[in-house]
Design a protein around this motif. Structure first.
Motif, PDB file in Angstrom:
ATOM      1  N   TRP A 149      -0.056   7.504  -9.158  1.00 32.62           N
ATOM      2  CA  TRP A 149       0.389   6.440  -8.124  1.00 32.62           C
ATOM      3  C   TRP A 149       0.142   5.148  -8.721  1.00 32.62           C
ATOM      4  N   TYR A 150      -1.149   4.794  -9.169  1.00 27.47           N
ATOM      5  CA  TYR A 150      -1.526   3.695  -9.694  1.00 27.47           C
ATOM      6  C   TYR A 150      -1.198   3.395 -11.188  1.00 27.47           C
ATOM      7  N   PRO A 151      -0.402   2.263 -11.476  1.00 27.66           N
ATOM      8  CA  PRO A 151       0.013   2.180 -12.886  1.00 27.66           C
ATOM      9  C   PRO A 151      -1.307   1.868 -13.681  1.00 27.66           C
TER      10      PRO A 151
ATOM     11  N   ASP B   2      -9.763   6.580  -3.935  1.00 29.78           N
ATOM     12  CA  ASP B   2      -8.459   7.157  -3.939  1.00 29.78           C
ATOM     13  C   ASP B   2      -7.977   7.563  -5.229  1.00 29.78           C
ATOM     14  N   ASN B   3      -8.404   6.842  -6.338  1.00 27.92           N
ATOM     15  CA  ASN B   3      -7.594   7.308  -7.525  1.00 27.92           C
ATOM     16  C   ASN B   3      -8.594   8.554  -8.009  1.00 27.92           C
TER      17      ASN B   3
ATOM     18  N   ILE C  73      -0.683  -1.184  -4.625  1.00 30.55           N
ATOM     19  CA  ILE C  73      -1.511  -1.174  -6.179  1.00 30.55           C
ATOM     20  C   ILE C  73      -1.903  -2.413  -6.341  1.00 30.55           C
TER      21      ILE C  73
ATOM     22  N   VAL D 234       1.293  12.515  -7.663  1.00 30.09           N
ATOM     23  CA  VAL D 234       0.423  12.012  -6.837  1.00 30.09           C
ATOM     24  C   VAL D 234      -0.523  11.534  -7.667  1.00 30.09           C
ATOM     25  N   ALA D 235      -0.842  11.978  -8.884  1.00 25.39           N
ATOM     26  CA  ALA D 235      -2.070  11.402  -9.938  1.00 25.39           C
ATOM     27  C   ALA D 235      -1.359   9.940 -10.446  1.00 25.39           C
TER      28      ALA D 235
ATOM     29  N   ARG E 283      -4.875   8.318   0.482  1.00 26.63           N
ATOM     30  CA  ARG E 283      -3.929   7.511   1.059  1.00 26.63           C
ATOM     31  C   ARG E 283      -3.393   6.852  -0.065  1.00 26.63           C
ATOM     32  N   ASN E 284      -1.918   6.486   0.311  1.00 25.88           N
ATOM     33  CA  ASN E 284      -1.241   5.539  -0.521  1.00 25.88           C
ATOM     34  C   ASN E 284      -1.600   4.100  -0.325  1.00 25.88           C
ATOM     35  N   ARG E 285      -2.256   3.690  -1.391  1.00 27.09           N
ATOM     36  CA  ARG E 285      -2.643   2.338  -1.148  1.00 27.09           C
ATOM     37  C   ARG E 285      -1.765   1.363  -1.817  1.00 27.09           C
TER      38      ARG E 285
ATOM     39  N   VAL F 159       2.102   0.273   3.673  1.00 25.99           N
ATOM     40  CA  VAL F 159       2.436   0.384   2.129  1.00 25.99           C
ATOM     41  C   VAL F 159       3.675   1.269   2.057  1.00 25.99           C
ATOM     42  N   TYR F 160       4.494   0.463   1.442  1.00 29.81           N
ATOM     43  CA  TYR F 160       6.058   1.288   1.375  1.00 29.81           C
ATOM     44  C   TYR F 160       5.809   2.082   0.006  1.00 29.81           C
ATOM     45  N   GLU F 161       6.350   3.339   0.172  1.00 29.38           N
ATOM     46  CA  GLU F 161       6.258   4.457  -0.840  1.00 29.38           C
ATOM     47  C   GLU F 161       7.486   3.733  -2.236  1.00 29.38           C
TER      48      GLU F 161
ATOM     49  N   VAL G  64      -9.755   1.578  -3.637  1.00 30.35           N
ATOM     50  CA  VAL G  64      -8.995   2.023  -4.900  1.00 30.35           C
ATOM     51  C   VAL G  64      -9.407   2.985  -5.601  1.00 30.35           C
TER      52      VAL G  64
ATOM     53  N   ARG H 125      -7.208  11.512  -5.994  1.00 28.72           N
ATOM     54  CA  ARG H 125      -5.708  11.956  -6.708  1.00 28.72           C
ATOM     55  C   ARG H 125      -5.961  12.879  -7.974  1.00 28.72           C
TER      56      ARG H 125
ATOM     57  N   ARG I 145       5.251   0.963  -3.424  1.00 24.96           N
ATOM     58  CA  ARG I 145       3.848   1.081  -3.679  1.00 24.96           C
ATOM     59  C   ARG I 145       3.150  -0.147  -3.657  1.00 24.96           C
TER      60      ARG I 145
ATOM     61  N   GLY J 146       1.114  17.882  -7.840  1.00 27.58           N
ATOM     62  CA  GLY J 146      -0.005  17.082  -8.321  1.00 27.58           C
ATOM     63  C   GLY J 146       0.314  16.154  -9.351  1.00 27.58           C
TER      64      GLY J 146
END
Lengths: 97, 143
Positions: free
Chosen positions: B96-98, A6-7, A61, B93-94, A57-59, A69-71, A3, A10, A74, B90
């Motif tokens: 995504w993680y809360p 991946d972060n 959370i 996408v950035a 990759r959509n991981r 993983v459902y978008e 994670v 992003r 999340r 962008g």
């Protein structure tokens, strides 16, 4: 840990996105001089690999799971099932009920 | 509806002629309308009018592109414009993680770090800690 990586990818992708698009456009335009195209191709290759959108990759959370993983939520299918059964997902109920 | 003729040599035209419909937002769509060749004189008198209309149409499309900032490509060559047309993703996408609010509290972070180290120590005592560099399963299999 994945994670974390991946972060990082992003954040880099967001930072370099505009530049990457411009380089790509410059090297693909056929009406421009050749040396400019070559230069932008070189610069595009010099950009860090981790700023590509394809590397993201959509991981999940919650669990960090990379697959299933459902978008819209999340979250991965396992966490989704656990939360939905508890009733923590708004408006989600079993289709059979 | 705009009508324009493709580049046609009217003088030596003998076969059918296709009229194409042009619009500023889309590429030219060709319509299956066909004009068959007629007598030379009639052809000549009509051709002047159609040449004029063609010129007017190109003028209109160019003016429209100039006003609204469109990118014209009448010949249909390969263009990099479609990459520029796309929206930028962008930011979405950035995000995504809360954001984890536990990160804001230093006490909580310290407690968690201590827990992690304690757990690691317990595993090491049992002999289950991480192996040394080069001694893992994969690297042993390689050599």
């Amino acid at each position: 840990m994945s994670v974390c990586r991946d972060n990082h990818r992003r954040l880099l992708a967001e930072k370099f996105e505009l530049r990457r698009n411009l380089y790509k456009v410059l090297c693909k335009d056929t009406s421009l001089p050749d040396d400019l195209r070559e230069e932008s191709r070189y610069k595009l290759s010099k950009l860090p690999r981790n700023n590509s959108f394809t590397r993201i990759r959509n991981r999940c959370i919650f669990s960090g799971r990379g697959r299933a993983v459902y978008e819209t939520f999340r979250i991965s299918r396992l966490v989704f099932r656990a939360l939905a059964n508890k009733g923590m997902l708004n408006g989600v109920k079993k289709a059979s009920r | 509806m705009d009508w324009a003729c493709k580049d046609v040599d009217w003088a030596c035209c003998t076969g059918p002629v296709y009229l194409t419909r042009t619009s500023s937002s889309r590429r030219a769509e060709s319509l299956p309308i066909v004009i068959f060749s007629e007598k030379r004189s009639e052809m000549a008198s009509r051709s002047l009018k159609s040449i004029l209309t063609a010129a007017v149409n190109t003028g209109v499309t160019e003016a429209r592109a100039r006003i609204f900032g469109h990118v014209l490509n009448p010949t249909g060559l390969k263009s990099a414009h479609k990459i520029l047309r796309k929206k930028l993703i962008g930011e979405k996408v950035a995000q995504w993680y809360p954001h984890d609010i536990r990160k804001d509290d230093p006490l909580v972070m310290e407690a968690e770090e201590k827990e992690r180290l304690n757990k690691l120590e317990m595993l090491k005592r049992r002999g289950k800690g991480p192996p040394k560099k080069g001694q893992g399963k994969r690297s042993k299999r390689k050599s």
